[in-house]
Design an enzyme around this catalytic site. Structure first.
Site, PDB file in Angstrom:
ATOM      1  CB  ALA A  65       5.037 -31.513 -14.429  1.00 58.02           C
ATOM      2  N   GLY A 104       2.291 -31.493  -9.619  1.00 58.95           N
ATOM      3  CA  GLY A 104       3.830 -30.998  -9.047  1.00 58.95           C
ATOM      4  C   GLY A 104       3.537 -29.827  -8.283  1.00 58.95           C
ATOM      5  CD  GLU A 107       4.459 -34.604  -7.034  1.00 59.00           C
ATOM      6  OE1 GLU A 107       4.454 -36.003  -6.809  1.00 59.00           O
ATOM      7  OE2 GLU A 107       4.340 -34.250  -7.879  1.00 59.00           O
ATOM      8  CD  GLU A 127       0.152 -35.506 -10.564  1.00 61.52           C
ATOM      9  OE1 GLU A 127       1.222 -34.910 -10.371  1.00 61.52           O
ATOM     10  OE2 GLU A 127      -0.782 -36.072  -9.960  1.00 61.52           O
TER      11      GLU A 127
END
Length: 712
Positions: A65, A104, A107, A127
């Site tokens: 992210a 991310g 993901e 994270e």
């Protein structure tokens, strides 16, 4: 491709290939998210498109992210919305993972129906290192794909796995031997006409047997993590995959993510993430400065520190010569290095053949003339100025021109050491922390005449040695040990006033330190500080008395605590209490029970105050540099963000008030708040508000710029 349109699509062999180009690491900015969603919709709407392949330009698939968006109003589309759209496609969606797929990025890949990785790819969910958890399905899709126990370990540890391990776990379907994009397209075409394998719908890894395996793993993870809120949240969310519908699990994950983002502990860890990246930048370096080439190294001193530094070079693949004054001392040091590697082999963290390769890079020699062909020389001799001057005077004669000459001193004046040579531009400090082959911090001490390229060389070498190099200026103890000396002084004072070593260590443990000051002193050896104090004329009544009684710490079986033979567990010792009570009585001190909160404040606040003085003097260039030093050199609890960040959490006005009170209670005027600390508190600001230019102005004698008025 442009910054506004970082995702482009092209039809190749009936496949829609969506390419991401958002340098440097293809972070999932709002524009990237919008581009991926548009690609999914384009693939769905075009009947001629048989499948969708996600690829990326550069050396990274998606590094995660865009964390600069944290704390700001969300910009649609959200990442979960994008991933849901990819997964919902009735046409095959394949991720071509060419490099790092982190956070991310992984993901997004989990939302695809298949994943093909390049051999050098790295995949992970880091994270937790930012005090948060995967917030776009990582805790829900990954357990369904590879099992809850494996997913919990990956997410709670935060370390990536390589492509081979990812394939073994089942994260990726295959590792491409040749052309990655061609392999991904071939996989996509092979899946045409088959039911999409959606990770959100998998159930075969969630059985009663795998739940038992997960609970065992979760108990071990939770024990190791302590009170880390992000680890606890990760385990809770992964646990939901066994008996909670996917949509409800996603909602719970999202709520946990938002809760953690707002948590002060998470903010502290994000601060440290950015501070570490910033600390690698050297202030004031002329543009275009490059490091000198380093092919060979030399380390002077085969003691514990010198041997550890030599191991750092050997581990990094750099040949190193270890130099001693006697053959006996040299062999003893080399044997210690070999024994340390043997422990790693026994634990399974090092293969025997790699142990031999590393030992093969270490050569032992007697006499400083052996440093003649080294590109960098690091002195790790006794902490005595006369010894170091003699060594550098000889190095000035024997070291080749252009060699970087570094001292590992932890306290002494590097400018004075450099003056013993005719080439002070080559001289600087490289302060490793013990054990040097383990601890990540490297204080790079920039002396008055250190040349820019010598400084750049030390920083670059630090990175190659897997250290976190932080550049600091010259003063007694530099940054870390100078601040530590303030805590050490308070330990002495608190012991005399009524606290026990156990009280002090329990207070620091409650604050978050993994080891208290007294237990740490016993581990390191109390004679180290004793020797420095005798050399500088300083006193520490309790520690000095312990040393005079032969209580040097764990190595003698007694220090602040007593130790059973072969056991490192500290046991309170009435003999220590008797020594302290006698010293207090001789000084007319009436001992009392001291509340734990007072202990914490008296141990921590003087360090923050000294950090403010260090910034005033320009010894540290940024408040974040101090925080990184304390994180990696002294195991400061990450959830508190470092001393200078923690000051903002505690409140600068409160710290000022308490320091003034401590100064009055003790009569020690050095505890009075530093001018910078007092000024920031009066203005309602914190150290986080200081820019690098403010610190530079402080060291030049000016006041930091005030924050602009609201609305300005």
């Amino acid at each position: 491709m442009t910054a506004a349109n970082p995702v482009t699509t092209a039809r190749e062999d009936g496949i829609l290939v969506a390419r991401i180009a958002n340098p440097p690491v293809n972070a999932l900015s709002a524009a990237v998210r919008a581009g991926l969603l548009a690609a999914a919709r384009e693939a769905a709407a075009d009947a001629s498109v048989k499948a969708l392949v996600l690829a990326a330009e550069g050396r990274t698939f998606i590094a995660g992210a865009d964390i600069t968006e944290f704390g700001k109003p969300p910009v649609p589309p959200s990442l979960p919305e994008v991933i849901d759209a990819l997964e919902a496609l009735d046409k095959p969606v394949v991720a071509a993972i060419n490099g790092a797929a982190l956070g991310g990025g992984l993901e997004v890949a989990l939302g695809c129906h298949a994943r093909i990785a390049a051999p050098g790819a790295k995949l992970g969910l880091p994270e937790v290192k930012l005090g948060i958890l995967p917030g776009a399905g990582g805790t829900q899709r990954l357990p369904r794909l590879i099992g809850a126990a494996a997913a919990a370990r990956l997410a709670s540890e935060g370390e990536p796995v390589d492509a081979a391990k990812a394939a073994q776990l089942g994260i990726v379907d295959a590792v491409a031997e040749g052309d990655l994009l061609a392999a991904a397209k071939a996989k996509a075409l092979a899946l045409v006409g088959t039911a999409p394998r959606r990770a959100s719908a998998l159930t075969d890894k969630l059985t009663p047997a795998t739940r038992e395996e997960f609970e065992q793993a979760a108990a071990a993870i939770a024990k190791k993590a302590g009170d880390n809120p992000s680890v606890a949240a990760i385990l809770d969310c992964v646990r939901l995959t066994f008996d909670t519908p996917f949509a409800q699990g996603m909602a719970a994950e999202r709520e946990a993510f938002k809760r953690l983002v707002a948590d002060d502990r998470s903010k502290a860890m994000r601060h440290l993430f950015f501070a570490e990246r910033e600390s690698s930048r050297i202030p004031g370096q002329p543009k275009g400065t490059t490091a000198r080439p380093v092919a060979k190294a030399a380390v002077i001193g085969a003691g514990t520190m010198g041997g550890g530094i030599a191991m750092c070079f050997a581990n990094a693949g750099i040949p190193v010569t270890v130099i001693e004054t006697s053959e006996e001392g040299l062999q003893r040091g080399l044997e210690r290095v070999g024994q340390t590697y043997d422990i790693s082999v026994k634990r399974g963290s090092l293969k025997p053949e790699e142990r031999e390769r590393r030992m093969g890079r270490i050569t032992g020699k007697v006499g400083l003339e052996a440093a003649a062909d080294a590109d960098i020389v690091i002195e790790a001799a006794f902490e005595e100025m006369g010894v170091k001057k003699d060594i550098f005077g000889t190095l000035d004669r024997v070291a080749k021109p252009g060699a970087v000459l570094a001292t590992n001193t932890s306290y002494l004046n590097v400018d004075e050491i450099a003056a013993a040579t005719s080439r002070p531009g080559d001289v600087l400090g490289m302060h490793f922390f013990s054990p040097a082959n383990v601890m990540k911090l490297l204080e790079v001490v920039r002396a008055e005449k250190t040349s820019p390229d010598a400084l750049a060389t030390a920083v670059e070498i630090g990175r190659k040695l897997a250290k976190v190099p932080v550049t600091v200026g010259v003063c007694f103890g530099f940054v870390g040990n100078r601040m530590l000396s303030k805590r050490t002084a308070e330990v002495e004072r608190l012991l005399l006033e009524g606290a026990s070593p156990s009280d002090i260590d329990a207070a620091l443990a409650a604050f978050g330190f993994r080891m208290g000051a007294c237990a740490m002193g016993d581990l390191a050896g109390l004679d180290i500080g004793w020797r420095i104090r005798k050399a500088t004329g300083k006193k520490a009544p309790v520690a000095d008395a312990l040393c005079e009684a032969g209580r040097l710490g764990q190595k003698t079986g007694a220090g602040y605590y007593r130790y059973e033979k072969g056991d490192r567990t500290p046991h309170p010792d009435p003999a220590v209490t008797a020594i302290i009570e006698k010293l207090a009585a001789e000084r007319g001190i009436t001992r009392r029970a001291i509340p734990q909160q007072e202990l914490i404040e008296r141990l921590v606040f003087p360090m923050i105050n000294e950090g403010a003085r260090i910034l005033e003097e320009g010894v540290a260039y940024r408040p974040g540099d101090i925080d990184v030093i304390w994180l990696y050199g002294y195991n400061w609890p990450a959830q508190n963000g470092g001393p200078m960040f923690y000051a903002g959490l505690a409140g600068l006005p409160h710290i000022v008030e308490r320091l003034d009170r401590f100064a009055e209670q003790t009569g020690d005027e050095s505890l009075r708040p530093a001018a910078l600390l007092r000024r920031l508190a009066a203005e309602g600001r914190s150290f986080a508000d200081l820019k690098e230019s403010d610190v530079a102005a402080l060291s030049a004698g000016a006041a930091p710029a005030k924050a602009p008025a609201a609305g300005a």
